[in-house]
Motif scaffolding. Structure first.
Motif, PDB file in Angstrom:
ATOM      1  N   ALA A 382     -28.988  70.955 105.324  1.00  0.00           N
ATOM      2  CA  ALA A 382     -28.860  71.104 106.775  1.00  0.00           C
ATOM      3  C   ALA A 382     -27.842  72.172 107.131  1.00  0.00           C
ATOM      4  O   ALA A 382     -28.038  72.963 108.069  1.00  0.00           O
ATOM      5  N   GLY A 383     -26.732  72.230 106.384  1.00  0.00           N
ATOM      6  CA  GLY A 383     -25.700  73.234 106.657  1.00  0.00           C
ATOM      7  C   GLY A 383     -26.188  74.646 106.421  1.00  0.00           C
ATOM      8  O   GLY A 383     -25.880  75.564 107.198  1.00  0.00           O
ATOM      9  N   VAL A 384     -26.963  74.833 105.357  1.00  0.00           N
ATOM     10  CA  VAL A 384     -27.493  76.169 105.047  1.00  0.00           C
ATOM     11  C   VAL A 384     -28.491  76.606 106.118  1.00  0.00           C
ATOM     12  O   VAL A 384     -28.457  77.738 106.615  1.00  0.00           O
ATOM     13  N   TRP A 405     -22.881  76.550 116.165  1.00  0.00           N
ATOM     14  CA  TRP A 405     -23.508  76.569 114.846  1.00  0.00           C
ATOM     15  C   TRP A 405     -22.470  76.571 113.734  1.00  0.00           C
ATOM     16  O   TRP A 405     -22.671  75.940 112.670  1.00  0.00           O
ATOM     17  N   PHE A 406     -21.359  77.295 113.970  1.00  0.00           N
ATOM     18  CA  PHE A 406     -20.331  77.386 112.934  1.00  0.00           C
ATOM     19  C   PHE A 406     -19.622  76.048 112.745  1.00  0.00           C
ATOM     20  O   PHE A 406     -19.341  75.639 111.607  1.00  0.00           O
ATOM     21  N   GLN A 407     -19.336  75.343 113.836  1.00  0.00           N
ATOM     22  CA  GLN A 407     -18.665  74.047 113.733  1.00  0.00           C
ATOM     23  C   GLN A 407     -19.544  73.045 112.992  1.00  0.00           C
ATOM     24  O   GLN A 407     -19.062  72.293 112.139  1.00  0.00           O
ATOM     25  N   LEU A 408     -20.841  73.058 113.314  1.00  0.00           N
ATOM     26  CA  LEU A 408     -21.746  72.141 112.627  1.00  0.00           C
ATOM     27  C   LEU A 408     -21.901  72.518 111.145  1.00  0.00           C
ATOM     28  O   LEU A 408     -21.924  71.659 110.269  1.00  0.00           O
ATOM     29  N   HIS A 409     -22.005  73.809 110.871  1.00  0.00           N
ATOM     30  CA  HIS A 409     -22.105  74.278 109.489  1.00  0.00           C
ATOM     31  C   HIS A 409     -20.863  73.870 108.691  1.00  0.00           C
ATOM     32  O   HIS A 409     -20.973  73.347 107.567  1.00  0.00           O
ATOM     33  N   THR A 414     -18.175  70.553 104.713  1.00  0.00           N
ATOM     34  CA  THR A 414     -16.993  69.762 104.364  1.00  0.00           C
ATOM     35  C   THR A 414     -17.405  68.398 103.829  1.00  0.00           C
ATOM     36  O   THR A 414     -16.847  67.903 102.838  1.00  0.00           O
ATOM     37  N   ILE A 415     -18.406  67.783 104.472  1.00  0.00           N
ATOM     38  CA  ILE A 415     -18.929  66.496 103.996  1.00  0.00           C
ATOM     39  C   ILE A 415     -19.509  66.647 102.591  1.00  0.00           C
ATOM     40  O   ILE A 415     -19.307  65.798 101.708  1.00  0.00           O
ATOM     41  N   THR A 416     -20.209  67.768 102.362  1.00  0.00           N
ATOM     42  CA  THR A 416     -20.794  68.019 101.047  1.00  0.00           C
ATOM     43  C   THR A 416     -19.719  68.089  99.968  1.00  0.00           C
ATOM     44  O   THR A 416     -19.841  67.465  98.902  1.00  0.00           O
ATOM     45  N   VAL A 417     -18.655  68.817 100.247  1.00  0.00           N
ATOM     46  CA  VAL A 417     -17.574  68.967  99.261  1.00  0.00           C
ATOM     47  C   VAL A 417     -16.881  67.618  99.011  1.00  0.00           C
ATOM     48  O   VAL A 417     -16.603  67.255  97.859  1.00  0.00           O
ATOM     49  N   GLN A 455     -16.269  77.599  97.234  1.00  0.00           N
ATOM     50  CA  GLN A 455     -16.853  77.983  98.515  1.00  0.00           C
ATOM     51  C   GLN A 455     -15.865  77.857  99.688  1.00  0.00           C
ATOM     52  O   GLN A 455     -15.652  78.821 100.430  1.00  0.00           O
ATOM     53  N   PRO A 456     -15.255  76.700  99.939  1.00  0.00           N
ATOM     54  CA  PRO A 456     -14.322  76.609 101.073  1.00  0.00           C
ATOM     55  C   PRO A 456     -13.068  77.447 100.879  1.00  0.00           C
ATOM     56  O   PRO A 456     -12.494  77.956 101.851  1.00  0.00           O
TER      57      PRO A 456
END
Length: 555
Positions: A382-384, A405-409, A414-417, A455-456
């Motif tokens: 979803a983030g991608v 879009w950036f806040q949601l991405h 962040t949840i993924t990490v 990535q982050p």
């Protein structure tokens, strides 16, 4: 004269035959004492499992003790009766030796016989009436051997009979025995939760009619506990008593197939290592059976053992139960074929009977799989998609100083990490270190966690959007993320085959493949749409979306 002589011979034969039938129907079968085979002209006994139960009210005895022996129907299927029977007690170490004598409880249906020149050494029927149960008393002699086994021959009719059905083995107090007998029938789940505690896989299975059923039962019997273990396996079935849900420092019991017999052993494991077989004999009344690829064994063990029996647990405590099976070669067991079945909670071995449940997949490993699956097939996807395809179409509205879009991405990534970090730690917590038997799966997992952290960190140092070298960051960010996704998907596919996760195959692989195909197709559709080649049907006309500001063209 010749005719008269022939008639006399015929009458003599008829009288002998009728007397034989009369004697056998009245239970005078001393002629069968030795091999316990009915001497009525039919030599082949039934090959079916005998539908009878033979029970003794004691498992131990001293010279002069009396033990009640019960022969009864095991089920109501088919003919629910028997006509004739012969009960004997023999030396479990030498089944040719008849031991002790009997007393009658029901003289109307049973009588004493003289076998092996010993008065009252066997019991038989008094008539061919239909019976469903008979009880007798066995008296232990002063010169009794260390263990005694009851044997029974039962007849339903002239052609339907069973010979030398193995009954229970009783042992003399203070004497440990090493003799194993052959079980007369398959174990059954009857009584689970009422007269004995059971742990089964699949839940609710019955080992009597399901060869895929892995079964453990136990019940207190005086100062000891009787265990029954059954399961389909090439080499061995086993169970362990453990104080936690991790393998190590456990009290283990194994039934190991050796060609056409089964060795029943006590062992101990100090870690995730090969079991160490005990040199001390602590098991009594051992019995086994091999049938249709299923190994079954039973034994009795004292609740408390002398202090010299190191690494043995007292049975008046609560323990987690492990069940495992696998291959064996030359009496040596190999690693279990599947993840062991572990009881949901500690069971009281000598407590009230329970119908226990368990799982082959530890909770920490389930969470590991769930976190990784959510992270790399849901939030990251979803983030991608959010960053790649919704950036130009969403309004310029800001949330906390950043575009929507950036806040949601950023939130999804962040949840993924976080899910990846937590999921990465869980297997190490369960295993207590690195897994040497998980193949390449943990190595690829390390690559995924490294890329997920990079990535982050990379994003924290990204140049401004209009910076001259911004394209370098864009390509590195895109490349690192894509590699991480690809490696993560491969790792997840490999993880579905890990023993500890115990997912149903091939459904689990099919579901993952469907998710992967969906993601790829969704990206293709959005990519085509973004580049302006997506056809749009509007009423009766087909429109081609304009490319870079060109006008629409209708076809």
């Amino acid at each position: 004269m010749e005719v008269l002589m022939n008639m006399r011979i015929v009458l003599l034969l008829l009288s002998v035959c009728s007397e034989t039938v009369f004697c056998f129907s009245r239970g005078k079968v001393e002629v069968a004492c030795g091999d316990m085979t009915p001497q009525h002209g039919v030599s082949d006994p039934s090959t079916k499992d005998p539908p009878f139960n033979i029970k003794a009210d004691k498992s131990q005895f001293s010279p002069g003790d009396e033990i009640k022996v019960t022969l009864s129907m095991a089920s109501s299927e088919g003919k629910h009766y028997f006509k004739g029977f012969l009960i004997e007690a023999r030396n479990a170490g030498d089944l040719n030796e008849i031991v002790g004598s009997f007393k009658l409880i029901s003289p109307d249906i049973s009588q004493l016989l003289k076998c092996d020149n010993k008065e009252g050494s066997a019991v038989s029927h008094t008539s061919d009436s239909h019976k469903t149960e008979v009880q007798v008393i066995w008296v232990a002699p002063s010169d009794s051997p260390s263990s005694v086994q009851f044997l029974v021959t039962v007849a339903r009719g002239y052609k339907e009979f069973w010979v030398k059905i193995p009954g229970p083995v009783v042992s003399q107090n203070g004497i440990q025995t090493t003799t194993s007998t052959i079980l007369s029938r398959l174990f059954t789940s009857e009584g689970c939760g009422s007269s004995k505690s059971c742990l089964r896989d699949p839940v609710g299975c019955d080992p009597q009619n399901d060869t895929a059923c892995h079964f453990l039962s136990f019940s207190a019997l005086g100062s000891s506990v009787m265990f029954e273990l059954s399961g389909s396996a090439e080499g061995y079935v086993s169970f362990a008593l453990s104080q936690d849900k991790w393998m190590g420092n456990d009290d283990v019991y194994l039934c190991i197939r050796d060609t056409n017999r089964v060795d029943i052993k006590a062992a101990y494991v100090s870690g995730r290592t090969h079991p160490i077989i005990s040199s001390q004999n602590i098991l009594k009344d051992t019995a086994w059976r091999l049938s249709d690829g299923v190994i079954q064994c039973s034994f009795r063990r004292d609740i408390h053992l002398p202090p010299e029996n190191l690494n043995r647990f007292n049975l008046d405590q609560k323990y987690y139960l492990f069940m495992a099976h696998g291959r064996a070669e030359d009496g040596r067991t190999h690693r279990h074929d599947r993840q062991p079945l572990i009881s949901t909670y500690r069971a009281a071995i000598t407590g009230p009977p329970e119908d226990l449940t368990g799982s082959r997949s530890p909770l920490l490993i389930k969470y590991h799989g769930a976190f990784m699956l959510i992270a790399w097939t849901s939030t990251v996807s979803a983030g991608v998609i959010m960053a790649r395809y919704f950036k130009p179409d969403w309004p310029e509205r800001n949330i906390l100083g950043q575009k929507v879009w950036f806040q949601l991405h950023r939130m999804l990534m962040t949840i993924t990490v976080l899910l990846t970090l937590v999921g990465f730690v869980l297997p190490f917590m369960y295993r207590g270190g690195w897994s040497k038997r998980a193949g390449i799966h943990p190595y690829l997992g390390c690559v995924v966690i490294a890329l997920a952290v990079i990535q982050p960190v990379m994003a924290l140092f990204r140049p401004e959007p209009d910076a001259s070298r911004r394209y370098i960051f864009n390509w590195m960010h895109f490349g690192t993320g894509t590699v991480a996704q690809v490696v993560a998907v491969i790792t997840i596919f490999l993880g579905t085959h890990q023993q500890a996760l115990s997912l149903p195959a091939p459904w689990s692989t099919g579901v993952l493949a469907f998710i992967l195909v969906w993601f790829v197709l969704a990206n293709l559709v959005l990519e085509v749409h973004r580049r302006g080649f997506l056809p749009i049907v509007n009423k009766h006309r087909l429109w081609i979306r304009p490319v870079k500001g060109r006008g629409r063209k209708s076809l």
